[in-house]
Design a protein around this motif. Structure first.
Motif, short mmCIF file in Angstrom:
data_model
loop_
_atom_site.label_atom_id
_atom_site.label_comp_id
_atom_site.label_asym_id
_atom_site.label_seq_id
_atom_site.Cartn_x
_atom_site.Cartn_y
_atom_site.Cartn_z
N ASN A 141 4.57 52.91 -29.25
CA ASN A 141 5.41 52.39 -28.17
C ASN A 141 4.63 51.43 -27.27
O ASN A 141 5.15 50.38 -26.88
CB ASN A 141 5.95 53.56 -27.33
N ALA A 157 4.03 48.08 -29.08
CA ALA A 157 5.24 47.26 -29.07
C ALA A 157 5.45 46.65 -27.68
O ALA A 157 5.78 45.47 -27.54
CB ALA A 157 6.45 48.10 -29.46
N GLU A 158 5.23 47.46 -26.66
CA GLU A 158 5.42 46.99 -25.29
C GLU A 158 4.50 45.81 -24.99
O GLU A 158 4.94 44.77 -24.52
CB GLU A 158 5.15 48.15 -24.33
N SER A 168 10.01 45.07 -29.95
CA SER A 168 10.50 46.44 -29.93
C SER A 168 9.80 47.27 -31.00
O SER A 168 9.24 46.72 -31.95
CB SER A 168 12.00 46.46 -30.19
N SER A 176 10.89 46.52 -34.54
CA SER A 176 10.25 45.37 -35.20
C SER A 176 8.88 45.75 -35.73
O SER A 176 8.48 45.36 -36.83
CB SER A 176 10.12 44.22 -34.21
#
Lengths: 199, 199
Positions: free
Chosen positions: B42, B45-46, B51, B54
């Motif tokens: 997470n 991605a951030e 996201s 992806s």
DNA sequence: TGTGAAGATGAGCAATTACTCGCATAATCG
DNA sequence: CGATTATGCGAGTAATTGCTCATCTTCACA
């Protein structure tokens, strides 16, 4: 002082001391045999044969357990090296280096994978002051030895020598080499070569 | 071949390639700036500005991302070292060693903390075959150089030299030493000393 | 321009984790 | 013997994690 790395309560009865030891030993075994990802509080308690509740009675978290293992290791190292420095005081340079190397290797040969695993964990921990003191003591012992032997820039040399011995020993352990005598000979070659004193 | 360490899908359009790169770069930055405990899918991605969905379209898991970073690093190292070995072929022994050391240090100086972090991650990963091949290639290049110069037991020497240089460079980075030239000089001293060729 | 493929999204699920707390048991001592 | 204190227990909780999938958007190309 980061209280999260210190033991929570000191055991007064015999059985609680045994619980503490079981927890520490279980953590060490897990680190070596199952890897760092398996080092969870529940797993530690399970392998130690105690409940998580008991674990948390003596340690505020798993980091404190690892930190305690590291402290133990460093304390052992200091004792070994201090003894070696004393013994080396009356020796000629070459055998004196051999004595010091034997001491540092003793520590590695006792539980090689554990030493390696703990050093790896240490890098992730907010370094404890006691450990910091112990490490400085180690470097100081070696620097003192070098200075007495007339080596220039003893502190820097101690830093480099510790680093290179550590690198070579770690690589040997990782590669599964168990020829301690051969490794010691190679370390001697490296150290004496670095110091420019192959005599 | 462990499919869990390989990228899942190769991007065909430009934007997906950008997504892949953003993910890899974000992971690298997190490892260096926030530490390994912050390296979650997470969070990656951030920081990559994409996201999680992806992310998982191109990598089967975070281990694959790290593995890809490691592969990139090793590939760079091989290129650098191969070039250095070629350049060293026509040089005398001493400057040739300097050329090789400069190459290995280049790799460390580009992104020192990243190199260190990745090497640390590598130990926890079920080693990828491609990486294994690359590492063998590195050792082979150095062993070949040593053998041509008439050094006995070239393989073992290459092993030890790589280990000791790695140990010293890592320690220097960890201690925050940024004097690359000075470090190179100390490495030369160590290597030539070990080889018994301070001439 | 329309249509299918490629790409991007992020809420949310299942699994795991660290850690607590109420209670049972055992040692210590007057 | 109580009574007090130390120790042990482990189900349960809150938080975090890796990861999926139904849905929407963008692109390539006929």
């Amino acid at each position: 002082m980061d209280t999260r790395l210190k033991p929570r309560k000191t055991p007064v009865q015999g059985r609680s001391k045994a619980t503490c030891d079981a927890v520490l030993e279980a953590a060490a075994r897990i680190l070596v045999e199952e890897g760092r990802s398996a080092l969870t509080t529940n797993r530690i308690a399970e392998r130690a044969g105690v409940s998580v509740g008991s674990l948390y009675q003596y340690f505020p978290g798993k980091e404190a357990i690892v930190a305690e293992l590291i402290r133990e290791m460093r304390r052992d190292m200091v004792v070994l090296l201090r003894r070696a420095v004393d013994a080396a005081a009356t020796q000629a340079f070459r055998p004196a280096v051999g004595t010091l190397l034997a001491a540092t290797l003793d520590h590695h040969t006792a539980r090689p994978e554990l030493a390696r695993a703990l050093e790896r964990e240490e890098e992730d921990l907010p370094i404890d002051m006691e450990t910091q003191v112990l490490k400085a003591e180690l470097r100081g012992l070696i620097a003192g030895f070098l200075r007495e032997r007339g080596v220039a820039d003893a502190e820097r040399c101690a830093f480099d020598l510790v680093a290179m011995c550590h690198g070579m020993a770690s690589a040997a352990v990782r590669a599964g080499q168990d020829d301690t005598e051969g490794l010691k000979a190679r370390l001697e070659r490296a150290v004496l070569g670095y110091l420019g004193r192959p005599e």
